[in-house]
Enzyme design. Structure first.
Site, short mmCIF file in Angstrom:
data_model
loop_
_atom_site.label_atom_id
_atom_site.label_comp_id
_atom_site.label_asym_id
_atom_site.label_seq_id
_atom_site.Cartn_x
_atom_site.Cartn_y
_atom_site.Cartn_z
N TYR A 119 29.09 -1.37 56.98
CA TYR A 119 30.23 -1.40 57.89
C TYR A 119 30.11 -0.30 58.94
CZ TYR A 119 32.13 -4.13 53.97
OH TYR A 119 32.32 -5.03 52.96
N HIS A 153 25.31 -5.45 47.24
CA HIS A 153 25.94 -6.06 48.42
C HIS A 153 25.11 -7.22 48.96
CE1 HIS A 153 28.18 -5.15 52.46
NE2 HIS A 153 28.60 -6.25 51.87
#
Length: 323
Positions: free
Chosen positions: A54, A139
């Site tokens: 992010y 992830h």
């Protein structure tokens, strides 16, 4: 607060997803990011999720800075491994191709090796300014299943046994591999984004029943399917692309039904996710204090059973939950 699987880690029923704090699609100031976390805290949020992906680490830095205002023992933080960040010699351009309005100072390197997991976590702790995180997810290992199961997961299991992290799991936008993690490993929790919503109940077919049987917790993200269920209108996004006309029509009909029962579609979308017994927390992203406040308000709003009945009778909700 609810425990994650058999671990001692606990999460609040509503969690804050910190991707928007990393300039997701548009810039957010440091002050706005700080105020967003503070507003969520005021409304009882004690679970905060982030990732190196992010904003090339910006989400972790901003979340860590904001959480320094609060006692460490009172909140839960999760981050992710699988994308290491490597600095580039000559930064050129921005990271908007990946959705973040930040300078392209680093490149992402897929790495689910044991060494990559440890290096990624160490870098995350530095960016967060913490000596530990509570939960670590693999992830998006969609295209890296072999390495994730053979090396990445055992590395997380070792970190958990050493007490470095409290709970481990995987976070993905699909159900098949998450179900495999639930069935074939000893994960505490899985993070499922966008696959258990008012418009997509695929997780209810395999993942959620498997999690219940195995005592694994599920965190649900993407409750609004990236925008359509938050504000259904022409041009709204569904799973990060323009919503198809059929889904837009369906969401608008749901919005009308919710209004007839005195609630918003946002409240219904969040309540649907939270109602399943396998779900420990619902993660919602916010990019301002006002959005964080609204998320908490909508999450707390009671949704009458009559709405679910109407949605089922009209064919808009093809599952029996919530009852």
């Amino acid at each position: 607060m609810t425990g994650l699987g058999r671990s001692a880690v606990q999460v609040s029923a509503l969690g804050l997803g910190a991707a928007p704090l990393a300039n997701l699609y548009a810039e957010v100031t440091d002050a706005q990011a700080h105020d967003t976390v503070s507003a969520a805290w005021r409304r009882g949020v004690r679970y905060f999720d982030t990732a190196p992906h992010y904003g090339l680490g910006l989400s972790e830095r901003r979340l860590g800075a904001a959480l320094r205002d609060f006692p460490r023992a009172r909140y839960t933080v999760s981050t992710k491994v699988g994308r290491r960040l490597e600095p580039v010699r000559r930064p050129d351009g921005d990271d908007l191709a990946n959705g973040f309005a930040v300078p392209a100072t680093h490149r992402r390197v897929w790495d689910f090796s044991a060494d990559g997991v440890r290096r990624s976590l160490e870098a995350s702790l530095e960016r967060l300014g913490l000596d530990r995180v509570d939960v670590v997810y693999l992830h998006d290992p969609d295209d890296h299943a072999e390495q994730a199961f053979r090396e990445g997961y055992p590395a997380l299991e070792e970190l958990r046994s050493q007490g470095v992290v409290g709970a481990i799991g995987a976070g993905m936008n699909q159900t098949e591999m998450l179900t495999r993690f639930v069935r074939d490993t000893d994960v505490d929790v899985v993070l499922c984004a966008g696959r258990y919503t008012l418009l997509d109940q695929r997780a209810g077919d395999d993942l959620l029943p498997a999690a219940l049987r195995r005592g694994v917790s599920v965190v649900v993200g993407g409750a609004f399917n990236s925008g359509l269920l938050a504000d259904p209108r022409p041009g709204a996004t569904y799973d990060y692309a323009r919503a198809p006309a059929e889904l837009l029509h369906r969401a608008l009909r749901m919005k009308e039904a919710a209004a007839r029962h005195g609630v918003t579609l946002r409240a219904a979308a969040l309540a649907f996710c939270a109602a399943h017994p396998a779900v420990a927390s619902v993660l919602v992203g916010a990019r301002s204090a006002a959005e964080a406040e609204d998320c908490a308000e909508q999450f707390a709003a009671p949704v009458p059973a009559a709405l679910w009945e109407e949605l089922r009778e009209s064919g808009l909700l093809p599952v029996k939950e919530p009852s």
